[in-house]
Scaffold this active site. Structure first.
Site, PDB file in Angstrom:
ATOM      1  N   LYS A 110       0.844  -1.190   0.000  1.00  0.00           N
ATOM      2  CA  LYS A 110       0.000   0.000   0.000  1.00  0.00           C
ATOM      3  C   LYS A 110       0.882   1.244   0.000  1.00  0.00           C
ATOM      4  O   LYS A 110       1.924   1.281   0.685  1.00  0.00           O
ATOM      5  CB  LYS A 110      -0.909  -0.035   1.235  1.00  0.00           C
ATOM      6  N   SER A 190      -9.555   1.807   3.016  1.00  0.00           N
ATOM      7  CA  SER A 190      -8.678   2.557   2.131  1.00  0.00           C
ATOM      8  C   SER A 190      -7.609   1.688   1.461  1.00  0.00           C
ATOM      9  O   SER A 190      -6.888   2.170   0.588  1.00  0.00           O
ATOM     10  CB  SER A 190      -7.966   3.661   2.933  1.00  0.00           C
ATOM     11  N   SER A 214     -10.302  -0.655   7.035  1.00  0.00           N
ATOM     12  CA  SER A 214      -9.604  -0.414   5.773  1.00  0.00           C
ATOM     13  C   SER A 214      -8.791  -1.585   5.249  1.00  0.00           C
ATOM     14  O   SER A 214      -8.247  -1.503   4.152  1.00  0.00           O
ATOM     15  CB  SER A 214      -8.704   0.824   5.905  1.00  0.00           C
TER      16      SER A 214
END
Length: 519
Positions: A110, A190, A214
């Site tokens: 990420k 996210s 997330s």
């Protein structure tokens, strides 16, 4: 004109969907097996026999990124050294010096995880200057285990902590990540690129991060496995923060065994992260070794149904309960207490913690705004930061929130954490449960910058606020859209929830690869 643009978008999505399906077939023929179904143990057996090399595996994933990701848009950038890393892995294996199960395995990170030499932007143009000088602790551990850092995954900008009406999966750096099952649907946030990238077989494993939902929401919504570990199990040093009281990184993969193997590598104490000082001396070191095919037999599972997610999800949870019972588990309906008060307390606490923690992080970066106030000013001056949604209301609220030494804040955070832990602990004790299971997500909503997200997803909050483990595994589908089921339990019970999730995965056989439908 607007209608013509919509029609052209639909046509383009359909063309990209056909290209993605073709790329799936091509990648299978190139390496001789289906990447989507492959597990790390299977890949390691092939590499040990000499029928597969890390270079071949890494090249196959890079080829899929070059083709499939035109539709999904999960990957912000690939690492130009990925094939060199793979060559080094192959040399180690040939010399009999393999470093373990992750050696030679391609991993996406990420883009809020510091990676030396690669941009780490949290999706924001404000951080597109000098890359971090050092790896985050978790990246260092992946490298030490021999993993191939394949590249950086798109995310919801600033981990969805910028606007009151965000669009999950969108960042100014990467644009909009799409759900690979239905491309006009949202991947949730996210860790959207991490989950969608794994779902589309663009990497074997990805790393996400979670403050509340997330990891598990995007994993559930894209039909993969995601593990939000106990707080303090994995170091957060070098990860762009929201709140040290809740933030944790965690692995996402297409199956539980890959998640368990990756967690084993990532975990451990780190002097740079005080939360890891509470990491238990007796914590398992190999979670994959503790996965049992019959792990549901004799287990007591509390089912938190969450009817507000709709009748389709309710029917799927009824089927989930039937699978659990058919494989030897006892299932009782439960409703964890204190949820309304937890929701009232969480957001104000996060505002204070974000201001404190983002200021500290920004001081570690060159060529970046020096603090939250400067970051707000940067966003006001960059129109490309406002191309999907304009607001930065959460930044502005955090700037004027009470400080971390404020007695009112400290009392509210203490109450919040206590209630979240009690909401799980008391239910486990009252019903003599091994875990609580709950739907992870509703079916994915349509992505719409004007309207923002439609995310009523309360199941992640108790474990997120408590710092307890939460793992989601595919439970089934509502139409073409995946829904996950989450297993949560007390702090440090990561091995227990992973074992239950693995047994359910084996029993339900719910996951199917995405079809990249246009709508």
């Amino acid at each position: 004109m607007r209608r013509l643009c919509v029609m052209l978008s639909v046509v383009l999505l359909a063309i990209l969907a056909m290209a993605s399906s073709s790329a799936q077939a091509e990648s299978t023929s190139a390496i001789g097996f289906d990447l989507d179904r492959a597990t790390i143990p299977e890949l390691q057996r092939r590499m040990d026999r000499g029928t597969l090399g890390s270079v071949t595996l890494t090249a196959a994933y890079l080829a899929r990124i070059a083709t499939v990701d035109r539709a999904v848009r999960a990957v912000l950038r690939t690492d130009p050294t990925a094939l060199d890393q793979a060559k080094a892995s192959d040399r180690r294996r040939q010399a009999g010096m393999s470093r373990g199960p992750l050696d030679g395995i391609p991993v996406l990170l990420k883009d809020n995880v510091d990676t030396a030499g690669l941009p780490t932007t949290a999706g924001s143009r404000a951080l597109r200057g000098t890359p971090p000088a050092r790896d985050a602790t978790l990246v260092r551990r992946l490298r030490e285990a021999g993993a191939v850092i394949l590249g950086k995954a798109n995310l919801s900008e600033w981990a969805n902590f910028r606007s009151t009406k965000p669009t999950s999966g969108w960042s100014a750096m990467g644009g909009q990540t799409n759900n690979p099952y239905v491309l006009d649907r949202n991947p949730c946030g996210s860790s959207s690129g991490s989950a969608a990238g794994v779902a589309a077989a663009l990497a074997q494993v990805a790393i996400g991060s979670e403050t509340d939902g997330s990891i598990v929401c995007p994993a559930g919504m894209t039909g993969v496995v995601g593990h939000k570990p106990s707080l303090g199990l994995i170091s957060g040093a070098g990860v762009v923060p929201i709140s040290a009281e809740q933030d944790t990184a965690g692995p996402i993969a297409r199956n539980v065994v890959d998640v368990a193997l990756t967690l084993s590598v990532l975990q451990g104490r780190d002097p740079a992260d005080p939360a890891t000082s509470r990491y238990p001396a007796g914590q398992p070191t190999d979670y994959a070794a503790l996965l049992r095919p019959d792990g549901l037999r004799g287990a007591r599972i509390g089912l938190w149904r969450l009817p507000e997610l709709g009748p389709d999800v309710e029917r799927l949870m009824t089927r989930t309960a039937a699978v659990l019972r058919a494989h030897g588990a006892e299932v009782v309906d439960v409703v964890p207490p204190y949820q309304q008060r937890i929701q009232e307390l969480e957001f104000p606490a996060l505002l204070t913690e974000f201001h404190r923690d983002i200021d500290a992080y920004l001081r570690t970066r060159q060529d970046a705004p020096r603090d939250l106030a400067a970051l707000i000013e940067y966003n006001r001056g960059d129109p490309l930061e406002r191309t999907c949604f304009p607001g930065q209301e959460l930044f502005e609220q955090a700037l004027v929130a009470p400080g971390p030494d404020d007695p009112g804040y400290r009392a509210r955070r203490a109450e919040l954490t206590d209630l979240a832990r009690r909401s799980i602990d008391e239910v486990l004790a009252a019903h003599r449960l091994d875990a609580i299971a709950a739907p992870t997500n509703p079916p994915a909503w349509k992505t719409d910058c004007a309207k923002g997200d439609n995310d009523v997803i309360p199941s992640s909050t108790p474990a997120a606020v408590a710092g307890y483990p939460d793992v989601t595994v595919p439970a089934g589908f509502v139409g073409p859209l995946p829904v996950g089921v989450s297993f949560m339990a007390g702090r440090w019970a990561d091995a227990q929830v992973l074992s239950l999730a693995a047994a359910f995965e084996r029993a339900a056989k719910a996951r199917k690869p995405p079809r990249y439908l246009p709508h």
